[in-house]
Design an enzyme around this catalytic site. Structure first.
Site, short mmCIF file in Angstrom:
data_model
loop_
_atom_site.label_atom_id
_atom_site.label_comp_id
_atom_site.label_asym_id
_atom_site.label_seq_id
_atom_site.Cartn_x
_atom_site.Cartn_y
_atom_site.Cartn_z
N HIS A 165 0.88 -1.18 0.00
CA HIS A 165 0.00 0.00 0.00
C HIS A 165 0.91 1.22 0.00
O HIS A 165 1.99 1.19 0.60
CB HIS A 165 -0.83 0.14 1.29
CG HIS A 165 -1.79 -0.95 1.59
ND1 HIS A 165 -1.43 -2.11 2.20
CD2 HIS A 165 -3.13 -1.03 1.41
CE1 HIS A 165 -2.50 -2.87 2.39
NE2 HIS A 165 -3.55 -2.25 1.92
N ASP B 289 2.42 2.01 3.31
CA ASP B 289 3.38 1.04 3.86
C ASP B 289 4.80 1.47 3.57
O ASP B 289 5.71 1.21 4.35
CB ASP B 289 3.21 -0.36 3.24
CG ASP B 289 1.82 -0.91 3.36
OD1 ASP B 289 1.14 -0.56 4.33
OD2 ASP B 289 1.44 -1.72 2.48
N GLU C 129 -9.43 -13.62 -1.43
CA GLU C 129 -8.67 -13.96 -0.22
C GLU C 129 -9.33 -15.16 0.45
O GLU C 129 -10.54 -15.18 0.66
CB GLU C 129 -8.61 -12.76 0.72
CG GLU C 129 -7.77 -13.02 1.95
CD GLU C 129 -7.39 -11.75 2.69
OE1 GLU C 129 -6.81 -10.84 2.06
OE2 GLU C 129 -7.67 -11.66 3.88
N ASP D 156 -5.15 -13.82 -2.49
CA ASP D 156 -4.47 -13.58 -1.22
C ASP D 156 -4.60 -14.89 -0.46
O ASP D 156 -5.70 -15.31 -0.11
CB ASP D 156 -5.12 -12.43 -0.43
CG ASP D 156 -4.57 -11.07 -0.83
OD1 ASP D 156 -3.76 -11.01 -1.79
OD2 ASP D 156 -4.92 -10.07 -0.18
N ASP E 123 -0.95 -12.32 2.22
CA ASP E 123 -1.46 -11.21 3.02
C ASP E 123 -1.55 -11.72 4.45
O ASP E 123 -2.60 -11.69 5.08
CB ASP E 123 -2.84 -10.80 2.44
CG ASP E 123 -3.40 -9.54 3.08
OD1 ASP E 123 -2.76 -9.01 4.00
OD2 ASP E 123 -4.49 -9.11 2.67
C1 XLS Z 1 -7.95 -6.86 4.43
C2 XLS Z 1 -7.43 -7.04 3.09
C3 XLS Z 1 -6.24 -6.14 2.76
C4 XLS Z 1 -6.02 -6.08 1.28
C5 XLS Z 1 -5.17 -4.94 0.84
O1 XLS Z 1 -8.70 -7.68 4.93
O2 XLS Z 1 -7.11 -8.38 2.92
O3 XLS Z 1 -5.10 -6.58 3.43
O4 XLS Z 1 -5.48 -7.26 0.79
O5 XLS Z 1 -5.69 -3.72 1.18
NI NI Z 2 -6.02 -9.21 1.31
NI NI Z 3 -8.04 -9.71 4.53
#
Ligand code: XLS
Ligand code: NI
Ligand code: NI
Length: 446
Positions: A102, A105, A269, A297, A340
């Site tokens: 990000h 970051d 994710e 993710d 992640d």
């Molecule tokens: C949060 C998300 C975040 C994204 C990126 O739950 O997984 O980490 O991957 O902003």
């Molecule tokens: Ni994520």
């Molecule tokens: Ni997440």
């Protein structure tokens, strides 16, 4: 000076019988699986935020992790460079081809937006040098438009258009940074694009705003000639009570409604699938089948927790089922597997970051082998094929082509021409097929 002096310069691939902790047992970047190098199948990435920008704090307690660049009092730009030096030491020792970040970051906020922008540009320049030196590439960049108090009521979905404008400025800069670093994708996770209570919310207005925002993002992508893929990361809730990008099907419907299909794909994710009450397998299969699959993710949740625990993936079975759908769909194009992932708060040794990632990478490598075997053996696909084969016949085709009405079908059923009997779905046998392949992989015969 090395931050991880006890870790070798690269993690070797030593096979299942090694005793070394800092070695891959299954991951071998050059091993060919289904005609492609393992590294090119998995396209692994480390995330900057949880690994280097988070100190292990939770709502009940302070940070526990050893992250000296986050200590108060340090010069912010010097601390950002220190953080980046360590991050690239980690990426290159681990041997992953990609990282993700990000805006906030990698670069500290300045006293005003203009200074924040200059800080980001300076740190992007510094990242360029590290990327050139190490060969590590950018899987995706993103912007944190959910952490600062100005985004408490959302970014694009905020009731105040000035907050929308501020988020637009921020995301433009993050897209510029991603473009300059040759990112393969740009991700939008709608951290607070949802609501806390319907009592003060105009839901349709907020989703219209979100669509406008996404349209502007797509237009800007084309304006600057960014060739990466735009990705939405579905999540049902947390931090808001309800997020508009709930799951893959919801995002798909949203893209369709606002004419954004083909511009945005999904970053799925594992833990978000769990939070949405789905399996990871479901989310991947939905995205692949509907042409919106983008990236992953790989962090998982915990079945006993109702929040995003962001743990390292360690279930070969869970990852195999998702991997199978990915391979069936032709594999990643610009996407990859991003970690992640967060260490547990008690995992405070510097080496723990390596243990977490090494185990996760081997888990994905093993899942790839099992999924590839399932593809090669073809039993699952053949069964699916056979199960729907009626739709390739005369009746199935005419129904789908639209040349038959309800009355036509009734006629054929009344005349006895059509008289179907029940057929087994064969679920238990199929579960055995998957398990047998998994067990063979445990026996090391892969
Ligand atoms: C949060 C998300 C975040 C994204 C990126 O739950 O997984 O980490 O991957 O902003
Ligand atoms: Ni994520
Ligand atoms: Ni997440």
């Amino acid at each position: 000076m090395a931050f991880f002096p006890d870790i070798p310069d690269s993690i070797p691939s030593e096979g299942l019988d090694t005793d070394a902790e800092f070695a891959y047992r299954v991951y071998d970047p050059d091993r060919i699986v289904l005609g492609k190098r393992m590294e090119d199948h998995l396209r692994l990435a480390v995330c900057y935020w949880h690994s280097f920008a988070w100190r292990g704090n939770d709502v009940f307690g302070d940070g526990t992790l050893d992250r000296p660049w986050l200590d108060a009092g340090a010069d912010p730009m010097q601390a950002a460079r220190f953080k980046m030096d360590v991050a690239f030491e980690f990426f290159s020792k681990l041997g992953v081809p990609f990282f993700c970040f990000h805006d906030i970051d990698i670069a500290p906020a300045g006293n005003d937006f203009a200074e924040t922008k200059r800080n980001l540009e300076a740190m992007v320049g510094y990242a360029e040098e590290h990327m050139q030196r190490t060969g590590v590439r950018l899987l995706w960049g993103t912007s944190n438009a959910f952490g600062h108090p100005r985004f408490a009521a959302g970014a694009a979905t905020n009731p105040d258009p000035e907050v929308f404008a501020y988020a637009a400025a921020q995301i433009k800069n993050a897209m510029d940074a991603t473009h300059r670093l040759g990112g393969a994708n740009y991700v939008l996770w709608g951290g607070r694009e949802g609501y806390e209570t319907l009592l003060n919310t105009r839901m349709r207005r907020e989703t219209d705003q979100l669509a406008r925002f996404m349209t502007m993002v797509a237009e800007y992508k084309h304006a600057i000639g960014f060739e990466g893929t735009l990705l939405i990361e579905p999540k049902p809730q947390e931090p808001t009570k309800h997020q508009y990008d709930y799951d893959c099907a919801t995002v798909h419907g949203f893209l369709d409604r606002y004419d954004l299909l083909g511009e945005f794909f999904v970053n799925i994710e594992v833990n978000h699938a769990t939070l949405a009450g789905h399996s990871f397998h479901h989310e991947v299969a939905y995205a692949v089948d509907n042409g919106i699959f983008g990236s992953i993710d790989a962090n998982r949740g915990d079945p006993q927790n109702g929040w995003d625990t962001d743990q390292f993936p360690n279930s070969v079975e869970e990852m195999t089922l998702g991997m199978y759908e990915i391979l069936r769909g032709g594999g990643f194009t610009t996407g990859g597997f991003n970690f992640d992932t967060k260490l547990r708060r008690q995992s405070m040794d510097r080496a723990d970051l390596f243990h977490g990632h090494i185990g996760a990478i081997d888990t994905l490598a093993q899942s790839l082998l099992v999924a590839a075997r399932l593809i090669e053996e073809g039993d699952l696909e053949a069964t699916r094929q056979e199960r729907y084969s009626g739709w390739d016949g005369a009746l199935g085709r005419s129904i789908m082509e639209g040349s038959l009405t309800l009355s036509d079908l009734e006629e054929q059923v009344v005349s006895g021409e059509i008289d179907p009997g029940p057929v087994s779905g064969g679920q238990e046998r199929l579960e055995n097929v998957v398990n047998r392949t998994l067990w063979r992989s445990i026996g090391g015969s892969m």
